[in-house]
Design a protein around this motif. Structure first.
Motif, PDB file in Angstrom:
ATOM      1  N   MET A  18       0.948  -1.112   0.067  1.00 56.04           N
ATOM      2  CA  MET A  18       0.069  -0.022  -0.025  1.00 56.04           C
ATOM      3  C   MET A  18       0.999   1.381  -0.001  1.00 56.04           C
ATOM      4  O   MET A  18       1.701   1.408   0.968  1.00 56.04           O
ATOM      5  N   ASN A  19       0.634   2.131  -0.977  1.00 52.02           N
ATOM      6  CA  ASN A  19       1.710   3.215  -0.823  1.00 52.02           C
ATOM      7  C   ASN A  19       0.569   4.375  -0.954  1.00 52.02           C
ATOM      8  O   ASN A  19       0.138   4.831  -1.866  1.00 52.02           O
ATOM      9  N   THR A  20       0.561   5.020   0.324  1.00 53.44           N
ATOM     10  CA  THR A  20      -0.462   6.063   0.602  1.00 53.44           C
ATOM     11  C   THR A  20       0.338   6.986   1.307  1.00 53.44           C
ATOM     12  O   THR A  20       1.050   6.846   2.020  1.00 53.44           O
ATOM     13  N   ASN A  21      -0.085   8.408   0.820  1.00 50.25           N
ATOM     14  CA  ASN A  21       0.521   9.399   1.642  1.00 50.25           C
ATOM     15  C   ASN A  21      -0.681   9.978   2.741  1.00 50.25           C
ATOM     16  O   ASN A  21      -1.457  10.762   2.268  1.00 50.25           O
ATOM     17  N   VAL A  22      -0.178   9.574   3.910  1.00 48.89           N
ATOM     18  CA  VAL A  22      -1.580   9.938   4.779  1.00 48.89           C
ATOM     19  C   VAL A  22      -0.774  10.919   5.802  1.00 48.89           C
ATOM     20  O   VAL A  22       0.321  10.441   6.562  1.00 48.89           O
ATOM     21  N   ASP A  23      -1.327  11.867   6.267  1.00 49.99           N
ATOM     22  CA  ASP A  23      -0.830  12.907   7.200  1.00 49.99           C
ATOM     23  C   ASP A  23      -1.264  12.073   8.546  1.00 49.99           C
ATOM     24  O   ASP A  23      -2.284  12.067   8.990  1.00 49.99           O
ATOM     25  N   LEU A  24      -0.233  11.393   9.259  1.00 49.94           N
ATOM     26  CA  LEU A  24      -0.586  10.718  10.580  1.00 49.94           C
ATOM     27  C   LEU A  24      -0.952  11.591  11.575  1.00 49.94           C
ATOM     28  O   LEU A  24      -1.685  11.135  12.346  1.00 49.94           O
ATOM     29  N   HIS A  25      -0.607  12.918  11.523  1.00 51.27           N
ATOM     30  CA  HIS A  25      -0.872  13.784  12.547  1.00 51.27           C
ATOM     31  C   HIS A  25      -2.357  14.025  12.273  1.00 51.27           C
ATOM     32  O   HIS A  25      -3.352  14.199  13.386  1.00 51.27           O
ATOM     33  N   GLN A  26      -3.024  14.426  11.153  1.00 50.17           N
ATOM     34  CA  GLN A  26      -4.426  14.581  10.823  1.00 50.17           C
ATOM     35  C   GLN A  26      -5.007  13.381  11.331  1.00 50.17           C
ATOM     36  O   GLN A  26      -6.264  13.533  11.886  1.00 50.17           O
ATOM     37  N   LEU A  27      -4.634  12.133  10.931  1.00 48.71           N
ATOM     38  CA  LEU A  27      -5.368  11.015  11.484  1.00 48.71           C
ATOM     39  C   LEU A  27      -5.548  10.863  12.700  1.00 48.71           C
ATOM     40  O   LEU A  27      -6.715  10.634  13.427  1.00 48.71           O
ATOM     41  N   VAL A  28      -4.471  10.825  13.656  1.00 51.84           N
ATOM     42  CA  VAL A  28      -4.757  10.741  15.102  1.00 51.84           C
ATOM     43  C   VAL A  28      -5.693  11.703  15.729  1.00 51.84           C
ATOM     44  O   VAL A  28      -6.474  11.721  16.369  1.00 51.84           O
ATOM     45  N   GLU A  29      -5.489  13.170  15.047  1.00 49.65           N
ATOM     46  CA  GLU A  29      -6.091  14.218  15.487  1.00 49.65           C
ATOM     47  C   GLU A  29      -7.784  14.241  15.178  1.00 49.65           C
ATOM     48  O   GLU A  29      -8.710  14.602  15.899  1.00 49.65           O
ATOM     49  N   ARG A  30      -8.176  13.520  14.038  1.00 53.13           N
ATOM     50  CA  ARG A  30      -9.513  13.514  13.603  1.00 53.13           C
ATOM     51  C   ARG A  30     -10.383  12.056  13.934  1.00 53.13           C
ATOM     52  O   ARG A  30     -11.314  11.932  13.593  1.00 53.13           O
ATOM     53  N   VAL A  31      -9.556  11.100  14.253  1.00 46.95           N
ATOM     54  CA  VAL A  31     -10.117   9.698  14.409  1.00 46.95           C
ATOM     55  C   VAL A  31     -11.070   9.899  15.724  1.00 46.95           C
ATOM     56  O   VAL A  31     -10.883  10.769  16.667  1.00 46.95           O
ATOM     57  N   GLY A  32     -12.184   9.173  15.620  1.00 41.19           N
ATOM     58  CA  GLY A  32     -13.252   9.405  16.479  1.00 41.19           C
ATOM     59  C   GLY A  32     -12.955   8.491  17.773  1.00 41.19           C
ATOM     60  O   GLY A  32     -13.553   8.614  18.911  1.00 41.19           O
ATOM     61  N   ASP A  33     -12.005   7.544  17.627  1.00 38.24           N
ATOM     62  CA  ASP A  33     -11.767   6.826  18.993  1.00 38.24           C
ATOM     63  C   ASP A  33     -10.462   7.562  19.614  1.00 38.24           C
ATOM     64  O   ASP A  33      -9.653   8.188  18.867  1.00 38.24           O
ATOM     65  N   ALA A  34     -10.421   7.251  21.088  1.00 36.74           N
ATOM     66  CA  ALA A  34      -9.067   7.811  21.620  1.00 36.74           C
ATOM     67  C   ALA A  34      -7.998   6.998  21.192  1.00 36.74           C
ATOM     68  O   ALA A  34      -8.049   5.676  21.097  1.00 36.74           O
ATOM     69  N   ILE A  35      -6.768   7.656  21.115  1.00 32.91           N
ATOM     70  CA  ILE A  35      -5.624   7.115  20.797  1.00 32.91           C
ATOM     71  C   ILE A  35      -4.698   7.483  22.047  1.00 32.91           C
ATOM     72  O   ILE A  35      -4.260   8.552  21.912  1.00 32.91           O
ATOM     73  N   ILE A  36      -4.016   6.641  22.507  1.00 31.99           N
ATOM     74  CA  ILE A  36      -3.401   7.114  23.987  1.00 31.99           C
ATOM     75  C   ILE A  36      -2.023   6.148  23.620  1.00 31.99           C
ATOM     76  O   ILE A  36      -2.278   4.908  23.305  1.00 31.99           O
ATOM     77  N   VAL A  37      -0.742   6.824  23.706  1.00 31.72           N
ATOM     78  CA  VAL A  37       0.436   5.981  23.546  1.00 31.72           C
ATOM     79  C   VAL A  37       1.125   6.420  25.188  1.00 31.72           C
ATOM     80  O   VAL A  37       1.101   7.400  25.274  1.00 31.72           O
TER      81      VAL A  37
END
Length: 142
Positions: free
Chosen positions: A1-20
């Motif tokens: 899979m060759n996709t240019n995804v802005d990971l910062h945008q993904l983490v900021e906009r996803v509806g579930d909590a992401i905690i590291v």
């Protein structure tokens, strides 16, 4: 899979909590959905341990499991959906469902975890009410 995804945008906009959290259980990533679910701002959460959201009665077991995972590089839960209680900033209890994944440094040593979390409180309450209603129908008292 060759996709240019802005990971910062993904983490900021996803509806579930992401905690590291790092190897010492300190929170190093807290997205806006985590703020919505748990009530703590990113500034309040970063650098704190996961005790911030782990209910007191589960803390010892959680800490022991976390330490074991950091030592072994494995989690006994794999990709299983875990359903546990959690604590909101206001002290109220939540019912959450989450998956957890191990994170590793360049040498392959475990150095943290990522959790993707959903607030299931409303659904769990509805499920409990339906079970009670069913039990009441099966055992009429009259």
């Amino acid at each position: 899979m060759n996709t240019n995804v802005d990971l910062h945008q993904l983490v900021e906009r996803v509806g579930d909590a992401i905690i590291v959290a790092d190897a010492h259980e300190k929170i190093v990533l807290w997205n806006p959905a985590a703020t919505r679910i748990f009530g703590y701002s990113e500034q309040e959460a970063l650098g704190k341990t996961l005790d911030l959201i782990v209910p007191e009665r589960q803390r010892q077991r959680h800490t022991e499991g976390y330490s074991h995972s950091m030592e072994t590089g494995t989690t006994r839960y794999g990709a299983s959906l875990l359903k546990v209680p959690a604590k909101h900033k206001d002290g109220s209890m939540l019912s959450i469902a989450f998956t957890v994944g191990m994170l590793f440094d360049a040498s392959g040593k475990a150095n943290g975890v990522v959790a993707t979390i959903r607030d299931e409180s409303e659904r769990f309450a509805e499920e409990r009410a339906l079970k009670k209603r069913l039990a009441d129908l099966e055992n009429p008292q009259g």
